[in-house]
Design an enzyme around this catalytic site. Structure first.
Site, PDB file in Angstrom:
ATOM      1  N   CYS A 234      -2.394  11.224  10.701  1.00  0.00           N
ATOM      2  CA  CYS A 234      -1.444  12.063   9.963  1.00  0.00           C
ATOM      3  C   CYS A 234      -1.606  13.554  10.250  1.00  0.00           C
ATOM      4  O   CYS A 234      -0.640  14.254  10.539  1.00  0.00           O
ATOM      5  CB  CYS A 234      -1.561  11.802   8.468  1.00  0.00           C
ATOM      6  SG  CYS A 234      -3.252  11.747   7.843  1.00  0.00           S
TER       7      CYS A 234
ATOM      8  N   VAL B 160       1.253   3.564   2.301  1.00  0.00           N
ATOM      9  CA  VAL B 160       2.043   3.740   3.530  1.00  0.00           C
ATOM     10  C   VAL B 160       3.082   2.631   3.670  1.00  0.00           C
ATOM     11  O   VAL B 160       4.233   2.877   4.041  1.00  0.00           O
ATOM     12  CB  VAL B 160       1.114   3.789   4.767  1.00  0.00           C
ATOM     13  CG1 VAL B 160       1.927   3.783   6.056  1.00  0.00           C
ATOM     14  CG2 VAL B 160       0.222   5.033   4.723  1.00  0.00           C
TER      15      VAL B 160
ATOM     16  N   HIS C   5       0.071  16.986   3.472  1.00  0.00           N
ATOM     17  CA  HIS C   5      -1.056  17.747   4.016  1.00  0.00           C
ATOM     18  C   HIS C   5      -0.581  19.148   4.414  1.00  0.00           C
ATOM     19  O   HIS C   5       0.520  19.307   4.942  1.00  0.00           O
ATOM     20  CB  HIS C   5      -1.602  17.086   5.286  1.00  0.00           C
ATOM     21  CG  HIS C   5      -2.344  15.804   5.059  1.00  0.00           C
ATOM     22  ND1 HIS C   5      -2.693  15.339   3.823  1.00  0.00           N
ATOM     23  CD2 HIS C   5      -2.836  14.897   5.951  1.00  0.00           C
ATOM     24  CE1 HIS C   5      -3.354  14.193   3.948  1.00  0.00           C
ATOM     25  NE2 HIS C   5      -3.448  13.902   5.222  1.00  0.00           N
TER      26      HIS C   5
ATOM     27  N   ARG D 231      -5.805   3.714  18.991  1.00  0.00           N
ATOM     28  CA  ARG D 231      -5.230   5.003  19.385  1.00  0.00           C
ATOM     29  C   ARG D 231      -5.783   5.533  20.699  1.00  0.00           C
ATOM     30  O   ARG D 231      -5.046   6.074  21.515  1.00  0.00           O
ATOM     31  CB  ARG D 231      -5.478   6.044  18.283  1.00  0.00           C
ATOM     32  CG  ARG D 231      -4.580   5.865  17.078  1.00  0.00           C
ATOM     33  CD  ARG D 231      -4.846   6.951  16.058  1.00  0.00           C
ATOM     34  NE  ARG D 231      -4.205   6.628  14.785  1.00  0.00           N
ATOM     35  CZ  ARG D 231      -4.681   6.969  13.597  1.00  0.00           C
ATOM     36  NH1 ARG D 231      -5.804   7.670  13.511  1.00  0.00           N
ATOM     37  NH2 ARG D 231      -4.047   6.647  12.504  1.00  0.00           N
TER      38      ARG D 231
ATOM     39  N   GLY E 109       0.829  -1.211   0.000  1.00  0.00           N
ATOM     40  CA  GLY E 109       0.000   0.000   0.000  1.00  0.00           C
ATOM     41  C   GLY E 109       0.860   1.255   0.000  1.00  0.00           C
ATOM     42  O   GLY E 109       2.098   1.186   0.068  1.00  0.00           O
TER      43      GLY E 109
END
Lengths: 372, 372
Positions: free
Chosen positions: B153, B21, B267, B110, B19
């Site tokens: 991110c 990432v 970003h 998370r 992928g």
């Protein structure tokens, strides 16, 4: 010297008619009912002779004469100017002395005292003085020229959304981050975006020439000049200064960050506001709904909100992502309802930069002075 | 059941290696000195057998086995997970029981109490407990598994810039508007941006399939699910919740608006902050300059600031447009200097979403636990 007043149908010139804004002005003139008026299209010599479609007929582009003795100044009543600040400054004195009303899309006279800076939905009263003088002159068989400035695109779009809220509960401070389209830099900006994007897709080297930053799948701080003291660029300063003039307020507090994004046309703005008086989301929605020129697109369940493509080619300023700013609530973990009184709110605004941000607003000013 | 501790070189698995990432994780492993370590690449059956270049050799992609009895759980010491929340949840219990340390790029754990959520430059202390336990176990000839979560991110990129300022003068509130790249939605998001943009340039109809909004010269509110009560989407809520956990603070106030823009990777974030204690722009610059992983690009005179293209493929978070927010000064018309004490500031942050926003941060966590 001034011309006799025109016949019932005012004569209109579009100056800079072949540019991105000029072309939209012709579309808007047609849409606002000026299709049968005497309309002339002017541009620089390299565009002379071009045919521009208008209301089922064809206008031949004439070379624009910017000399003080230019004939057109005695042949038109209204000139919609989309040719840049330097041309506006050059012709203003002679044209207005000849009795022409200039509706100027450039920044040349926006902050000049006495020149109305107008968004017709917001401050039509700033036109009252000029209208009164023209009416008086017409009674005496003459005409009076003048200048009305069209505000900057990102300011118009912002204020269309903020003004109804300001009337409701006084906007004390706004934090604005823009997502500005290529169209704000005219046809050259749009062409560069298309060219460099194709280069990127084809794996070729990028060859920026109009902007200093490569404009392909990339964004950058607005290309206008920056004040090295304040760190604000001209686009950001305009938002502050023009808002103060349009709202006739000396206490406007706006933190603006203006960014150019790889979008073809229609500017977006992410806005966080702090109000003087507490109000509710319900009342804000009501105030926005009853304001002309606004369309609310705000469906949380389906993630349906304003986008540049939805706004492009349309007349409305689109508003969505309306919500209470929990960071300004006493308890930021609370879940506010539509009826929770609050002073902090967020919203996302999108408007076609070429339409309401420029051409359409200019034609609306014309319509306020000389209804079609 | 737990394996004996590994030899001096920890054995590393990259799960989801093909992928967007996963591929960057391999690049980062090589860059961070893990090129000679035993590294295995796992992916779904359709990618099995693919060859991935790694440190001058080639890794054959193996089919990932997510069963509790999977052999790899006894053959690797660290697994970098870039395969999505559902796979992370499915394997977590068995893998950690087998003594594997999972460094998870998904959102699965998370916010789970006890799971460290770590940006190594910011809260390396959150790893201390796990390191101590592993050291103790190693002395007894065994190994202890665990989970460390990689933050989202846009949160990582934001906090890289805000943490040094927070340490200097306490960030009381932040208003954040993001400009998020296609890469945040993985390879499919990037492919759709390329495909639809070419369709637009060729004048063909746009055929969106991955995103609901057409992603060609267009932007839209982040595609994550929205809480219909608060009006915040998951991406925005993550920024709030994860910041609170990373900063170990229960009074984080962030108004976030997350927008997807037609940028390929990296970003950007436009940020307005309110500090608890007054400080100066000079001190903010100093604090940022001495923080690792940050690069200041901020030349007002030449309009040179961070852009996604400047950040793409790089390791640093770029910061620019640093300025005093005049709207928060007692006199908003004042011209502040670098030494004017203020509590309001603006900045513009750009970071490679695939690097510091994902793969690089994960490899830095690995490096904190098992230096190369």
């Amino acid at each position: 010297m001034s011309n006799p007043p025109s016949s019932s149908r005012p004569r209109i010139a579009v100056i800079g008619a072949t540019g991105a804004v000029g072309r939209e002005m012709l579309l808007c003139l047609e849409q606002w009912g000026y299709g049968q008026h005497p309309v002339r299209a002017f541009a620089s010599p390299r565009s002379a002779g071009q045919q521009l479609p208008f209301a089922g007929r064809s206008l031949t582009v004439e070379v624009f004469d910017d000399a003080p003795t230019a004939k057109w100044m005695h042949q038109v009543d209204f000139a919609l100017l989309a040719a840049g600040s330097s041309i506006s400054k050059k012709i203003a004195s002679a044209a207005t002395s000849s009795g022409v009303i200039l509706i100027d899309n450039s920044s040349a006279f926006r902050m000049t005292p006495g020149v109305p800076l107008v968004v017709p939905e917001i401050n039509p009263d700033h036109l009252a003085d000029l209208i009164a003088k023209r009416t008086a002159a017409a009674k005496q068989g003459s005409r009076i020229g003048g200048i009305i400035a069209n505000p900057n695109c990102s300011t118009i779009i912002l204020l269309m959304a903020l003004t109804p809220i300001h009337k409701l509960a006084t906007v004390q401070r706004a934090v604005v981050s823009t997502y500005q389209a290529a169209s704000g830099a005219g046809a050259q900006g749009m062409d560069e975006l298309a060219l460099l994007t194709r280069q990127a897709l084809d794996g070729n080297p990028l060859t920026p020439s109009f902007f200093t930053e490569p404009y392909a799948f990339n964004l950058f701080s607005h290309n206008s000049q920056m004040d090295v003291q304040t760190g604000a660029n001209v686009e950001e300063q305009k938002m502050l200064d023009e808002t103060a003039k349009i709202w006739a307020s000396d206490d406007v507090r706006i933190s603006a960050t203006c960014i150019r994004v790889p979008v073809m046309r229609a500017h977006s703005e992410s806005v966080n506001i702090t109000l003087k008086s507490p109000t509710t989301l319900r009342d804000i929605r009501l105030a926005l709904s009853s304001f002309p020129g606004i369309k609310i697109i705000d469906d949380r369940a389906t993630n349906t909100f304003p986008t540049p493509l939805k706004a492009s080619g349309g007349n409305d300023v689109l508003i969505g992502r309306l919500r209470v700013d929990r960071s300004q609530l006493p308890d930021p973990c609370a879940t506010p309802t539509d009826d929770t009184p609050a002073t902090g709110f967020d919203l996302f605004i999108v408007g076609d930069q070429l339409r309401k941000g420029a051409a359409q607003n200019a034609v609306q000013i014309l319509a306020a002075l000389a209804p079609a």
